[in-house]
Motif scaffolding. Structure first.
Motif, short mmCIF file in Angstrom:
data_model
loop_
_atom_site.label_atom_id
_atom_site.label_comp_id
_atom_site.label_asym_id
_atom_site.label_seq_id
_atom_site.Cartn_x
_atom_site.Cartn_y
_atom_site.Cartn_z
N ASP A 30 0.85 -1.18 0.00
CA ASP A 30 0.00 0.00 0.00
C ASP A 30 0.90 1.24 0.00
OD1 ASP A 30 -2.14 1.75 0.25
OD2 ASP A 30 -2.47 1.31 2.37
N VAL A 31 0.81 2.05 -1.05
CA VAL A 31 1.68 3.22 -1.21
C VAL A 31 0.83 4.48 -1.33
CG1 VAL A 31 3.45 4.32 -2.64
CG2 VAL A 31 3.42 1.83 -2.40
N GLY A 32 1.13 5.46 -0.49
CA GLY A 32 0.53 6.78 -0.58
C GLY A 32 1.56 7.72 -1.18
N ILE A 33 1.18 8.45 -2.21
CA ILE A 33 2.10 9.37 -2.87
C ILE A 33 1.62 10.79 -2.58
CG2 ILE A 33 3.02 10.15 -5.08
CD1 ILE A 33 2.76 7.17 -5.95
N ALA A 34 2.51 11.60 -2.03
CA ALA A 34 2.20 12.99 -1.70
C ALA A 34 3.40 13.85 -2.11
CB ALA A 34 1.90 13.14 -0.21
N LEU A 35 3.46 14.20 -3.39
CA LEU A 35 4.56 15.00 -3.92
C LEU A 35 4.26 16.48 -3.79
CD1 LEU A 35 5.18 13.02 -7.23
CD2 LEU A 35 6.40 12.77 -5.07
N GLU A 36 5.30 17.31 -3.88
CA GLU A 36 5.10 18.76 -3.90
C GLU A 36 4.22 19.11 -5.10
OE1 GLU A 36 8.80 20.89 -3.75
OE2 GLU A 36 9.60 19.53 -2.22
N SER A 37 3.51 20.22 -5.02
CA SER A 37 2.53 20.58 -6.05
C SER A 37 3.13 20.77 -7.44
CB SER A 37 1.75 21.83 -5.64
OG SER A 37 2.62 22.92 -5.49
N ASP A 38 4.40 21.11 -7.54
CA ASP A 38 5.01 21.33 -8.85
C ASP A 38 5.66 20.06 -9.42
OD1 ASP A 38 7.02 21.35 -6.93
OD2 ASP A 38 8.27 22.75 -8.06
N LYS A 39 5.55 18.94 -8.73
CA LYS A 39 6.16 17.68 -9.17
C LYS A 39 5.10 16.75 -9.73
CE LYS A 39 10.22 18.67 -7.42
NZ LYS A 39 11.15 19.34 -8.26
N LYS A 40 5.49 15.95 -10.72
CA LYS A 40 4.62 14.90 -11.22
C LYS A 40 5.46 13.68 -11.57
CE LYS A 40 4.47 16.19 -16.08
NZ LYS A 40 3.62 16.35 -17.23
N LEU A 41 4.81 12.55 -11.61
CA LEU A 41 5.50 11.30 -11.88
C LEU A 41 5.67 11.08 -13.38
CD1 LEU A 41 3.66 8.98 -9.33
CD2 LEU A 41 5.99 9.86 -9.17
N HIS A 42 6.68 10.25 -13.71
CA HIS A 42 6.95 9.87 -15.09
C HIS A 42 7.21 8.37 -15.14
CE1 HIS A 42 8.03 14.16 -15.07
NE2 HIS A 42 7.58 14.14 -16.31
N ASN A 43 7.02 7.81 -16.31
CA ASN A 43 7.33 6.41 -16.52
C ASN A 43 8.80 6.15 -16.15
OD1 ASN A 43 6.83 3.73 -17.51
ND2 ASN A 43 7.91 4.29 -19.38
N GLY A 44 9.03 5.15 -15.32
CA GLY A 44 10.39 4.81 -14.91
C GLY A 44 10.86 5.46 -13.64
N ASP A 45 10.03 6.29 -13.02
CA ASP A 45 10.43 6.92 -11.76
C ASP A 45 10.56 5.88 -10.66
OD1 ASP A 45 10.62 9.50 -12.70
OD2 ASP A 45 8.69 10.16 -11.90
N VAL A 46 11.62 6.00 -9.88
CA VAL A 46 11.87 5.12 -8.74
C VAL A 46 11.35 5.84 -7.50
CG1 VAL A 46 13.62 3.94 -7.36
CG2 VAL A 46 13.87 4.09 -9.86
N LEU A 47 10.43 5.17 -6.80
CA LEU A 47 9.83 5.76 -5.60
C LEU A 47 10.52 5.30 -4.33
CD1 LEU A 47 6.06 5.46 -6.53
CD2 LEU A 47 7.62 7.37 -6.92
N LEU A 48 11.12 4.11 -4.38
CA LEU A 48 11.80 3.56 -3.20
C LEU A 48 12.97 2.71 -3.67
CD1 LEU A 48 11.56 3.34 -0.04
CD2 LEU A 48 10.41 1.16 -0.46
N ASP A 49 14.13 2.95 -3.08
CA ASP A 49 15.34 2.20 -3.41
C ASP A 49 16.00 1.78 -2.10
OD1 ASP A 49 17.69 1.14 -4.39
OD2 ASP A 49 18.49 3.05 -5.11
N GLU A 50 15.58 0.60 -1.61
CA GLU A 50 16.15 0.06 -0.37
C GLU A 50 16.69 -1.34 -0.66
OE1 GLU A 50 13.07 0.29 2.59
OE2 GLU A 50 13.31 2.46 2.80
N ILE A 51 17.42 -1.89 0.29
CA ILE A 51 18.05 -3.20 0.11
C ILE A 51 17.03 -4.28 -0.23
CG2 ILE A 51 19.32 -5.02 1.30
CD1 ILE A 51 20.80 -2.76 2.81
N ASP A 52 15.90 -4.27 0.48
CA ASP A 52 14.93 -5.35 0.29
C ASP A 52 13.72 -4.95 -0.56
OD1 ASP A 52 14.07 -3.58 2.22
OD2 ASP A 52 12.96 -5.09 3.33
N LYS A 53 13.67 -3.69 -1.05
CA LYS A 53 12.50 -3.27 -1.83
C LYS A 53 12.87 -2.13 -2.78
CE LYS A 53 8.68 -3.51 0.31
NZ LYS A 53 7.29 -3.76 0.60
N PHE A 54 12.39 -2.25 -4.00
CA PHE A 54 12.61 -1.26 -5.06
C PHE A 54 11.26 -1.06 -5.72
CE2 PHE A 54 14.10 0.14 -9.25
CZ PHE A 54 15.24 0.88 -8.96
N ILE A 55 10.71 0.17 -5.65
CA ILE A 55 9.39 0.43 -6.23
C ILE A 55 9.54 1.40 -7.39
CG2 ILE A 55 7.08 1.34 -5.83
CD1 ILE A 55 7.33 0.47 -2.91
N ILE A 56 8.96 1.01 -8.53
CA ILE A 56 9.08 1.80 -9.76
C ILE A 56 7.69 2.08 -10.34
CG2 ILE A 56 9.37 -0.28 -11.17
CD1 ILE A 56 11.31 1.36 -12.90
#
Length: 169
Positions: free
Chosen positions: A53-79
């Motif tokens: 379950d992921v909640g996304i709350a970016l700054e108002s001037d930001k938007k997501l793009h194809n290929g954006d990495v949201l989390l880069d940790e040892i045991d989890k990588f979310i794209i």
């Protein structure tokens, strides 16, 4: 719920993240599949393909793009993976003078319908459509110029030109 307020980077722009993504096992890599229209939002909630379950709350001037990495940790990588959509592709045939003559007219007609465009490295123009029947509408609008074009419907990831800032109707 995992709360994300910033983007780590993008696998299509960062060679380090791209290599890491390619080497990751499928257990550690999770994807959030999202439409292009939803990518415009900076606040929403989704589950990854593995159920996180992921909640996304970016700054108002930001938007997501194809290929954006949201989390880069040892045991989890979310794209973020953008979902393909129906688009019309237009490839203008002819010499450079013909292309220069037709391109502004095509841009005007598509823009007059408030459609964003994408132009690839070969000069092929893409824009989103709601129904395959729209190919007939645009062919009619292009008039005789259609004799110098290859017009097709495709399903692909559509990434509009950011600098044009077109709103869709």
């Amino acid at each position: 719920m995992l709360l994300i307020n910033s983007i780590v980077g993008n696998i299509f722009q960062d060679p380090f993240l791209r290599d890491k993504f390619k080497k990751l096992s499928t257990e550690k890599c999770e994807r959030i599949k999202i439409s292009r229209i939803e990518l415009e939002k900076n606040r929403f909630r989704r589950n990854t393909d593995k159920g996180t379950d992921v909640g996304i709350a970016l700054e108002s001037d930001k938007k997501l793009h194809n290929g954006d990495v949201l989390l880069d940790e040892i045991d989890k990588f979310i794209i973020v993976e953008q979902m393909p959509e129906k688009v019309i592709s237009i490839n203008i045939r002819g010499d450079l003078n013909m292309v220069k003559k037709i391109m502004p007219v095509v841009g005007h007609i598509i823009g007059n319908r408030h459609r964003p465009i994408q132009i690839d490295d070969e000069g092929v123009i893409y824009f989103p459509v709601m129904a395959e029947s729209e190919i007939e509408t645009f062919s009619h609008l292009f008039g005789n110029l259609v004799n110098h074009m290859d017009i097709n419907i495709q399903e692909r990831i559509f990434e509009p030109e950011d600098s044009l800032n077109v709103h869709e109707h």
